[in-house]
Design an enzyme around this catalytic site. Structure first.
Site, PDB file in Angstrom:
ATOM      1  N   LYS A  19      30.860  37.100  33.543  1.00 38.26           N
ATOM      2  CA  LYS A  19      31.630  36.788  32.336  1.00 38.26           C
ATOM      3  C   LYS A  19      30.758  36.072  31.309  1.00 38.26           C
ATOM      4  O   LYS A  19      30.951  36.209  30.097  1.00 38.26           O
ATOM      5  CB  LYS A  19      32.839  35.927  32.700  1.00 38.26           C
ATOM      6  CG  LYS A  19      33.775  35.650  31.531  1.00 38.26           C
ATOM      7  CD  LYS A  19      35.075  35.032  32.001  1.00 38.26           C
ATOM      8  CE  LYS A  19      34.876  33.624  32.502  1.00 38.26           C
ATOM      9  NZ  LYS A  19      34.608  32.670  31.392  1.00 38.26           N
ATOM     10  N   HIS A  26      42.017  34.200  46.544  1.00 39.57           N
ATOM     11  CA  HIS A  26      41.978  34.508  45.122  1.00 39.57           C
ATOM     12  C   HIS A  26      43.203  35.343  44.734  1.00 39.57           C
ATOM     13  O   HIS A  26      43.628  36.222  45.487  1.00 39.57           O
ATOM     14  CB  HIS A  26      40.696  35.279  44.766  1.00 39.57           C
ATOM     15  CG  HIS A  26      39.512  34.386  44.609  1.00 39.57           C
ATOM     16  ND1 HIS A  26      39.023  33.639  45.645  1.00 39.57           N
ATOM     17  CD2 HIS A  26      38.722  34.115  43.541  1.00 39.57           C
ATOM     18  CE1 HIS A  26      37.970  32.946  45.230  1.00 39.57           C
ATOM     19  NE2 HIS A  26      37.773  33.212  43.955  1.00 39.57           N
TER      20      HIS A  26
END
Length: 1048
Positions: free
Chosen positions: A715, A154
């Site tokens: 999110k 990531h």
């Protein structure tokens, strides 16, 4: 400061930490005096003192004076020239990085100095034995436990690899500085070394100028093995053992190559250590067989090429060669020490074969041995020949040498390479015995010499495969599986034990056996991950077969089709499907219309099919799981199973034999709140299908793996709602598997920051639903967390211990469930209110998106070049398609850290106002899940800074949107209030004063960095093409990330 600390409630002594910070700070101050001059250093010191005074005023509650000092600070920063801003940003960024190094090493120091370390193997094993667990049950549970840490690529590691290595060298110098026996001269030399490292850091460009490729990201994961895990794993397994007495093609080939290279080094050291003659009958017989085989091979070579044989090899009748005068790397070090290369780094950089690598060099038409450099652990490199036949050197120029390669020449080259003296250096030959086994010949060396020879051939074979050259080695000449490699090592181990040399068996040899058992022949297996393109691929196939469009079918029809095909024995994908793209000029703005003829598939679909083909070629020996992102239905899993089955049939047909290894585990990843709520139902549906259930039992030992995502759920609905939905989903998945008698492993896709599911590992595992951690766990470590947790062997050992003991406790002493149903109902209510508040702010407020872009550096994060993926999944501007990493990263930069707390205050307030305050306090004290959720939110609130966030709004946000920022700051104050009400603490981080003190120690550097970032953003948004302004912004991003100790 870091979210990774697992000592959340433990005090640490700060004196030595502050001494290290002072030492490094003073040395950087001296370096900067020389580099930027005393006049500018006086300005830097004034900025620091202003920030320190303002911070002290705020901590003392003198808000008015603090505000005046902060305005003065912002004013002086705004008057700086661009050159001055760049220097200030770099200076403070390096100050914060050095403080981070000191903090990391201080945790190492603390772990070494504490007599009884909490959460250690000794601590937890003793607790369990005293709690009634029998020694046999404890031993059996530890041996069966499976903990898999997945290092992900990531894009949250902001430091360049070069700087990471320099930081590690400084950490080792701090460790050396702790030695009580250092003479005055030694300490002066150490200070000189630190000055050199800091000077080198200052003179190094801290910015990545190019985006990394996926292969670059994978290499970074492989490097962490050599850097620390290679040492840490056997060391840690020794600790466990001791405590029990009172666990894409090029990247895959690179991984295998690196593993073999590391093993060869270990074998060299072992051959020196195991010089004795006493052995058991099995080992003696094996050594005799090896000698007889070598005698036969050399005699055969003599008869074919007498002159060459006489010149290169000695006859068996000659006297055994003397020992070499030069030891291999690490042979003169005890097994428990860390190798030092003499240059200050304990971890020499491993040269990996890359695109410029060729395994064979030629000089005057003769093969030349690569093992001339083998003692340095580096591969042999020559420039790769480009298509035009010219050799290209490192700076891009070409030489006049021309080479062309026909198939016959390739075979000749392979033969020359295989028969050259590569791997048979003088060191190698000196160790080999060339006579029949007799008194004076060390049998262990004979066997280990044969092991090394096979490893050398294994490495050479991988080098050929990397360059797509023919490789025709016989299977018995190289190692393909770890069991083949382990066999002779275990024979040596058993022989030493049976001959009374157990002390030798349990040293270097046992460590090597542990390494082979842990890392295998591939070092680390690779997971594959994909989301929506499987349905597109099946669409192309079903349309080609005139069956309609797969994605338009109902779920039941999809399942019926997929199950039928999975039960069949013929391939589904027609071999006549090809990729061919035509372009037609449209005449509009010079554009072209792309279209594909019947029987043709798009390059994207071809890429999916090719990926499955490569997976079939490599199999489960090299690859781990196939993860399906955004999974929502049972058909998502069966579609991948079908494409995998089809590819294995096709590849097996081409090879004329079954594909190597087994099928990959197919792992659904449930990420959004909606998908998490359906996770249990999807698993039930899958396991109710006879073919799938039998497949799991037959091919995966009755084991189903399910991944849950923390980032996108947070999110989507806010951190609190995501945490609760994840908790419920895990419980439902476990129940679904239990209903069908299937074991389950939960794979946790946790990010580094709390907003993406990060936080202390021990706390996270201990707060999982009861029964969800039954001896198995899989969890990601992402981006900068890999370096933070595993960058040093000592920290890696500690992390491995924490993972193991936490899983062990959760297995034998599962966390308590909610005491009463009322607690779950209260969680539902808090979650509902929290989610409504979060979504009303983020998704339903039409001004929020514009506010987000103005108030944060989100739009500019793409210039960092820290990841190969784009920041958005699709080319839209909404929050929905923005990846979770830049979402969290942007808010972390402004010190608002909004994703981790937004909505929580409203949820807690709503329940408290209904008279449930005491219930929430009881939940906090007695329910591990609720307590950890609140503690993590409290931790992140301690890192938030309202005045700094307000400064971003005042300077960067349009006046019409500033009220939205004010509302959000009021939400933050409300969250702080009710978190303290529930926890019973008087102030934030009261249960973690170490974190509080670490935060405060950075403010004099961190606050000016934020103010400088605001000023640079303001200028850059007026002059977007100014590259120097962009560099200044990126340096402030680096510095703030270093100060916050995490990015996204």
């Amino acid at each position: 400061m870091t979210d990774t600390t697992d000592d959340i409630a433990e005090e640490i002594s700060f004196q030595s930490f502050e001494d290290d910070c002072k030492l490094l700070g003073n040395l950087l101050h001296d370096v900067l005096h020389r580099e930027v001059g005393s006049q500018f250093m006086a300005k830097i010191e004034r900025i620091r003192l202003l920030a320190q005074s303002a911070s002290n005023m705020r901590l003392s509650g003198i808000e008015d004076m603090a505000e005046l000092l902060e305005k003065q600070l912002a004013s002086e920063i705004s008057e700086m020239t661009l050159e001055e801003a760049l220097k200030l940003a770099r200076a403070f960024s390096h100050y914060l990085a050095l403080m981070g190094i000191a903090e990391t090493y201080h945790r190492v120091r603390k772990g070494r100095s504490v007599t009884h370390l909490s959460k250690s193997c000794d601590d937890i094993f003793s607790q369990l034995i005293q709690g009634g667990v029998t020694p046999d049950e404890l031993y059996d549970t530890v041996c069966k436990q499976e903990v898999e840490i997945v290092l992900t690529a990531h894009p949250t590691q902001i430091n360049r690899r070069t700087l990471q290595y320099k930081h590690i060298r400084i950490a080792h110098l701090l460790e050396y500085n702790d030695r009580p026996d250092l003479a005055h001269e030694d300490r002066e030399m150490l200070i000189e070394d630190l000055v050199r490292e800091i000077t080198s850091i200052w003179q190094t460009d801290e910015l990545r100028r190019h985006k990394p490729t996926p292969v670059d990201e994978a290499r970074a994961g492989l490097n962490i093995v050599e850097q620390s895990l290679w040492k840490a794993v056997p060391h840690y397994l020794r600790r466990v053992s001791h405590a029990l007495k009172k666990v894409t093609r090029d990247v895959s080939l690179l991984s295998r190559w690196m593993a073999i290279d590391l093993y060869i080094r270990e074998i060299d050291s072992l051959r020196f250590e195991l010089s004795m003659n006493r052995c058991n009958h099995s080992l003696s017989r094996l050594a005799q067989e090896i000698l007889e085989k070598e005698t036969l091979s050399e005699n055969l070579h003599d008869s074919r090429n007498q002159p060459l044989s006489r010149s290169l090899f000695k006859h068996h009748g000659q006297q055994a060669p003397p020992l070499p005068t030069q030891l291999p790397d690490r042979a003169d070090f005890p097994a428990c020490t860390v190798y030092n290369d003499g240059g200050g780094s304990q971890y020499p950089k491993l040269e990996l074969p890359g695109t410029d690598y060729m395994p064979l060099t030629r000089e005057d038409g003769r093969g030349k041995s690569s093992s001339e450099n083998s003692s340095e652990g580096s591969g042999l490199k020559i420039p790769k020949v480009p298509e035009n036949g010219s050799s290209t050197n490192s700076n891009g120029s070409t030489t006049g040498v021309t080479r062309s390669f026909s198939s016959s020449q390739l075979l000749a080259q392979r033969k020359l390479f295989a028969e050259s003296t590569i791997g048979r250096s003088s060191f190698h030959k000196l160790l080999e015995s060339s006579s029949a086994l007799r008194p004076g010949i060390a049998p262990y060396r004979i066997i280990l010499g044969d092991v090394k020879e096979k490893l050398m051939k294994t490495r050479r074979r991988l080098e050929l495969l990397l360059e797509d050259l023919p490789s025709e080695y016989d299977p018995w000449d190289y190692y393909e599986t770890k069991d083949q490699f382990l066999e002779p090592l275990l024979i040596c181990y058993e022989s030493l034990q049976s001959c009374g040399a157990g002390i030798l068996a349990d040293g270097r040899l046992a460590d090597l056996i542990r390494r082979v058992s842990t890392f295998g022949m591939v070092l680390m297996k690779l997971d594959l991950q994909e989301s929506g393109r499987h349905a597109e691929t099946l669409d192309a196939i079903t349309r080609y077969l005139d069956m309609g469009t797969y994605s338009e079918w109902e779920e039941e029809k999809k399942l019926e089709f997929l199950t039928k095909e999975l039960k069949g024995k013929r391939p589904l994908v027609p071999p006549t499907i090809e990729v061919k793209m035509f372009q037609k000029y449209t005449g509009v703005n010079g554009g072209f219309l792309r279209f594909f003829s019947t029987g043709m598939v798009t390059p994207d679909i071809k890429e999916v099919l090719d990926t499955f083909s490569v997976a079939a070629e490599l199999g489960s020996d090299s690859l781990g799981a196939y993860v399906i992102s955004m999974a929502s239905n049972a058909s998502d899993v069966l579609a991948v199973e079908l494409l995998q089955k089809d590819a294995r049939l096709a590849v097996g047909g081409e090879l004329g034999k079954p594909c190597p290894g087994g099928t990959l585990r197919v792992v659904p990843l449930f990420e959004t709140v909606k998908d998490l709520r359906q996770a249990g139902s999807v698993i039930r549906k899958l396991l109710s299908i006879d073919w799938y259930r039998e497949h799991i039992i037959k091919n995966h030992n009755g084991h189903q793996e399910v991944m849950v995502g923390y980032s996108d759920s947070g999110k989507d609905a806010g951190r609190f709602t995501a945490a609760w939905e994840l908790y419920k989903a895990q419980g439902d998945v476990v129940a679904a598997c239990n209903e069908f008698g299937i074991k389950v492993t939960l794979f946790h896709g946790r990010g580094g920051s709390i907003g993406r599911g990060g936080g202390p590992t021990y706390l996270a595992i201990q707060s999982q639903p009861p029964g969800s951690v039954m001896g198995t766990l899989r969890s990601t470590e992402q981006g900068e967390m890999v370096q933070a947790k595993f960058g040093l062997p000592q920290t890696a050992i500690r992390q491995l211990e924490i993972y193991t003991t936490a899983v062990l406790l959760a297995t034998l002493r599962p966390p308590q469930p909610p005491r009463e149903e009322k607690w779950c109902n209260l969680m539902e209510e808090i979650s509902k209110i929290s989610c409504q508040k979060y979504r009303s702010r983020v998704y339903e407020n039409p001004e929020f998106l514009a506010y987000f872009h103005e108030a944060t550096p989100q739009a500019e994060l793409g210039f960092l070049n820290i990841g190969s993926r784009p920041t958005r999944r699709k080319a839209t501007t909404g929050i929905g398609h923005l990846r979770a990493i830049p979402w969290v990263f942007a808010w972390t930069q402004t010190r608002f850290v909004l994703p981790a707390w937004l909505g929580v205050g409203a949820g807690l307030k709503g329940v408290c106002e209904k008279g449930h305050t005491e219930d929430l306090r009881a939940m906090y004290k007695e329910w591990p899940f609720f307590q950890s959720t609140v503690d993590l939110i409290e931790m992140v609130l301690g890192k938030a800074d309202i005045p700094i966030a307000k400064h971003y709004d005042e300077v960067l946000v349009s006046e019409s949107r500033r009220e939205l920022g004010a509302e959000l700051r009021r939400d933050l104050v409300l969250t702080e209030k009710y978190v303290l009400v529930v926890s019973g603490h008087e102030k934030l981080s009261e249960n973690n004063m170490s974190l509080r003190r670490l935060i405060e120690s950075r403010l004099s550097y961190l606050n000016p960095m934020n103010m400088l970032q605001v000023e640079v953003l303001k200028r850059l948004r007026r002059d977007e093409d100014n590259n120097k302004l962009r560099d200044a912004l990126l340096i402030t991003i680096n510095g703030i990330a270093a100060g916050m100790r995490n990015t996204g």
